[in-house]
Motif scaffolding. Structure first.
Motif, PDB file in Angstrom:
ATOM      1  N   ILE A 177    -110.329  81.873 -11.376  1.00  0.00           N
ATOM      2  CA  ILE A 177    -109.759  80.572 -11.822  1.00  0.00           C
ATOM      3  C   ILE A 177    -108.800  79.938 -10.803  1.00  0.00           C
ATOM      4  N   ALA A 182    -107.922  76.263 -11.607  1.00  0.00           N
ATOM      5  CA  ALA A 182    -107.280  75.906 -12.880  1.00  0.00           C
ATOM      6  C   ALA A 182    -105.872  75.353 -12.712  1.00  0.00           C
ATOM      7  N   SER A 183    -105.489  74.583 -13.733  1.00  0.00           N
ATOM      8  CA  SER A 183    -104.121  74.056 -13.765  1.00  0.00           C
ATOM      9  C   SER A 183    -103.189  75.170 -14.238  1.00  0.00           C
ATOM     10  N   MET A 210    -103.610  76.677 -17.868  1.00  0.00           N
ATOM     11  CA  MET A 210    -104.794  77.538 -17.958  1.00  0.00           C
ATOM     12  C   MET A 210    -104.508  78.907 -17.319  1.00  0.00           C
ATOM     13  N   ARG A 211    -103.789  78.859 -16.228  1.00  0.00           N
ATOM     14  CA  ARG A 211    -103.431  80.100 -15.528  1.00  0.00           C
ATOM     15  C   ARG A 211    -102.535  80.967 -16.426  1.00  0.00           C
ATOM     16  N   LEU A 252    -102.550  80.893 -19.652  1.00  0.00           N
ATOM     17  CA  LEU A 252    -103.400  81.402 -20.736  1.00  0.00           C
ATOM     18  C   LEU A 252    -104.129  82.676 -20.283  1.00  0.00           C
ATOM     19  N   TYR A 253    -104.646  82.638 -19.070  1.00  0.00           N
ATOM     20  CA  TYR A 253    -105.312  83.829 -18.510  1.00  0.00           C
ATOM     21  C   TYR A 253    -104.308  84.975 -18.387  1.00  0.00           C
TER      22      TYR A 253
END
Lengths: 492, 92
Positions: free
Chosen positions: A324, A327-328, A331-332, A334-335
């Motif tokens: 990712i 990703a923004s 999102m990072r 969330l991961y």
């Protein structure tokens, strides 16, 4: 014991889960931290806190190009990374066998910024994909563990298939200890099942040639097949005067951006008389490494290399999903949270394994060994990660080979945690092993923020929420959680 | 069942499952190689990516199928696989 499907699957889940889990906790913890590898590297180079991001100038790029050329003529496989929003610095880097390290330059004028030598967040990346055990054997171990995770996930679903909906709704933290751990394990496993299955599957496929070396196109890190130090055929290393003059890089960059898109070029690679302006990993969802090649001598365009068809794009899509880099920040995060929950879920599984076998086998050698290893990966590893950050700030900045020393500190602390765990597990009060390591972690995590303030320039401290404060606050939260667990263990 | 007999029975079962796991793992790896060879023969090197995707879905699934096969004395395979199929379907 009856030989039914559920009992058989339970046995498979228990053993594959335990043996694989010992590796997977390390892989998931390392992977979660590696999501912020650039930010961690930034935190570990506090000298950069004084610099404000500035746009890349053509003069700076041309100057850095000449420097990279000099390094290559001295035998280093140097390449250039261009500034991005995540890392607004210009860097000339090379691969040292474990990580990409190098010097930082100001993108406005191309002058070097004196930063401390560090492996930065890339240690966690290496730990994640090869357990710092080399690209061949280490990768193979993580590949097998990933398949083990898929087996454990499906066998876990089979065991709980009858009550899967009730398990999704039930969490009884104040029930018996085993019940509470089991509820947490199942709940986390079910809620984050798509994430874990996706990560295990994409991770396994990305490095598939490690497990099937006969189907790999390259050497894939096999021992004895390492790259030569200097791939430019025929040129004598160490003789900088023989290096041909490099055409200015800025016009090549502008031409490449006209082909690949504005602000999409992230890497400048040099190979066999050519310069490759390569698309940044963050430029698109599928990691493609599209590039435009130019002649090193006169800067004329040679070729545009792009993914030819969708069949070739599959690998890029899988890498995009797993790494990712596109990703923004939300999102990072969330991961990161999903990875940590995965790690906690697996740690919970290891603890459940110990709880199940403790009544009958508490005094056996193998049980105590299992407990030692579990303590070493669940509490010892976070302690080692924290010691890495502390070592970065406590070693003086011009210490020779300090990057290697930081990594050595990480492994020494982890080894000490293992020895401590063994001493406690083989004694009469094994719970003290967990408790003491949690207490030490909490103490060092809660005091990382003052350490950061004391060892970095306070210039711009009140400017906003930067990467330094984010790391400090996240570690502070982990410290609070460790303190809470410590208090609970004392109360038991 | 007497305690010692039960222990003996349990040990026998665990030995059988361990053997099944080891042999199953070897079989699954060979099946993976077979599948990749097939993909290479069918579509060349570019098709290998698809082959890897299929092999890594096949290997854990096959291991679970091997583990689902009931012992020789009660060979009612259908109910065992009937439970496995929706679980695999849900995952993949």
């Amino acid at each position: 014991m009856r030989d039914t499907l559920r009992i058989r699957m339970g046995w498979l889940h228990e053993w594959v889960g335990f043996i694989g889990g010992l590796i997977l906790v390390v892989v998931f913890t390392g992977g979660s931290l590696a999501l912020f590898d650039t930010e961690l590297t930034h935190w570990m180079q506090p000298e950069l806190s004084r610099y404000q991001p500035s746009p890349l100038s053509d003069d700076a790029l041309n100057r850095i190009g000449r420097l990279a050329q000099d390094l290559r003529s001295q035998g280093q496989n140097a390449f250039i990374t261009l500034p991005t929003p995540r890392d607004p610095m210009l860097r000339v880097q090379y691969f040292n066998g474990h990580a990409f390290i190098g010097t930082v330059y100001n993108p406005a004028d191309g002058f070097p910024i004196l930063t401390r030598e560090t492996g930065g967040g890339q240690l966690f990346f290496d730990l994640h994909h090869s357990l710092y055990y080399g690209p061949f054997w280490g990768n193979m171990l993580t590949e097998i563990a990933a398949i083990g995770l898929l087996v454990a996930v499906v066998s876990g679903i089979i065991i709980h298939f009858r009550s899967i909906l009730t398990d999704l709704l039930l969490f009884r933290p104040f029930a018996s200890k085993t019940r509470a751990w089991m509820d947490a394990h199942i709940l986390a496993g079910l809620l984050f099942l798509p994430f874990m299955a996706m990560m295990a599957y994409t991770g396994a496929v990305i490095h598939a040639p490690r497990l099937f070396p006969m189907f790999g196109m390259g050497h894939h890190g096999r021992p004895g097949h390492e790259r030569p130090a200097h791939p430019q055929g025929g040129r004598a290393p160490g003789n900088g005067q023989n290096a041909p003059a490099l055409a200015p890089l800025a016009p090549m960059l502008h031409k490449a951006e006209a082909v690949l898109g504005a602000d999409t070029v992230g890497l400048i690679l040099f190979e066999r008389g050519t310069v490759s302006m390569t698309k940044a990993d963050s430029a698109s969802f599928a990691l493609s490494r599209d590039h435009v090649t130019f002649s090193e001598k006169d800067g004329s365009q040679i070729a545009v290399v792009q993914i030819p068809d969708n069949l070739h794009r599959i690998g890029g899509v899988l890498r995009g999903l797993h790494f990712i880099r596109w990703a923004s920040l939300p999102m990072r995060w969330l991961y990161f949270i999903s990875g940590l929950v995965g790690s906690i879920m697996m740690s919970g599984g290891l603890i459940l394994f110990l709880m199940k076998h403790r009544p009958k086998k508490a005094r056996s050698f193998l049980f105590r060994l299992a407990e030692t290893l579990t303590i070493a990966v669940t509490t010892g590893l976070p302690l080692a990660c924290l010691s890495y950050l502390w070592a970065n700030r406590l070693f003086w900045s011009d210490l020779p080979a300090r990057g290697a020393l930081e990594i050595r500190t990480f492994f020494i602390v982890w080894a000490l945690a293992l020895i401590h765990a063994a001493l406690r597990s083989f004694s009469a009060k094994p719970r003290r092993g967990w408790n003491e390591q949690c207490a030490v972690f909490a103490a060092f995590a809660l005091t990382l923020f003052p350490l950061d303030l004391l060892t970095r320039s306070a210039n711009g401290f009140l400017n906003g929420f930067d990467v330094y404060k984010s790391v400090d606050l996240t570690v502070f939260c982990f410290g609070l959680a460790a303190l809470f667990i410590h208090r609970r263990l004392v109360a038991l | 069942m007497r305690k010692s007999l039960k222990k003996k029975h349990d040990r026998k079962l665990i030995r059988a499952w361990t053997l099944r796991l080891i042999l199953g793992t070897a079989f699954v790896y060979i099946a993976g190689i077979g599948m990749l060879s097939l993909f290479r023969r069918m579509g060349g090197e570019p098709f290998l990516n698809v082959g890897f995707l299929c092999a890594f879905a096949l290997m854990p699934a096959l291991l679970l199928v091997i583990f689902s096969i009931p012992p020789r004395r009660k060979r009612n395979i259908v109910p065992s696989l009937a439970l496995l199929a929706p679980c695999l379907g849900w995952l993949f």
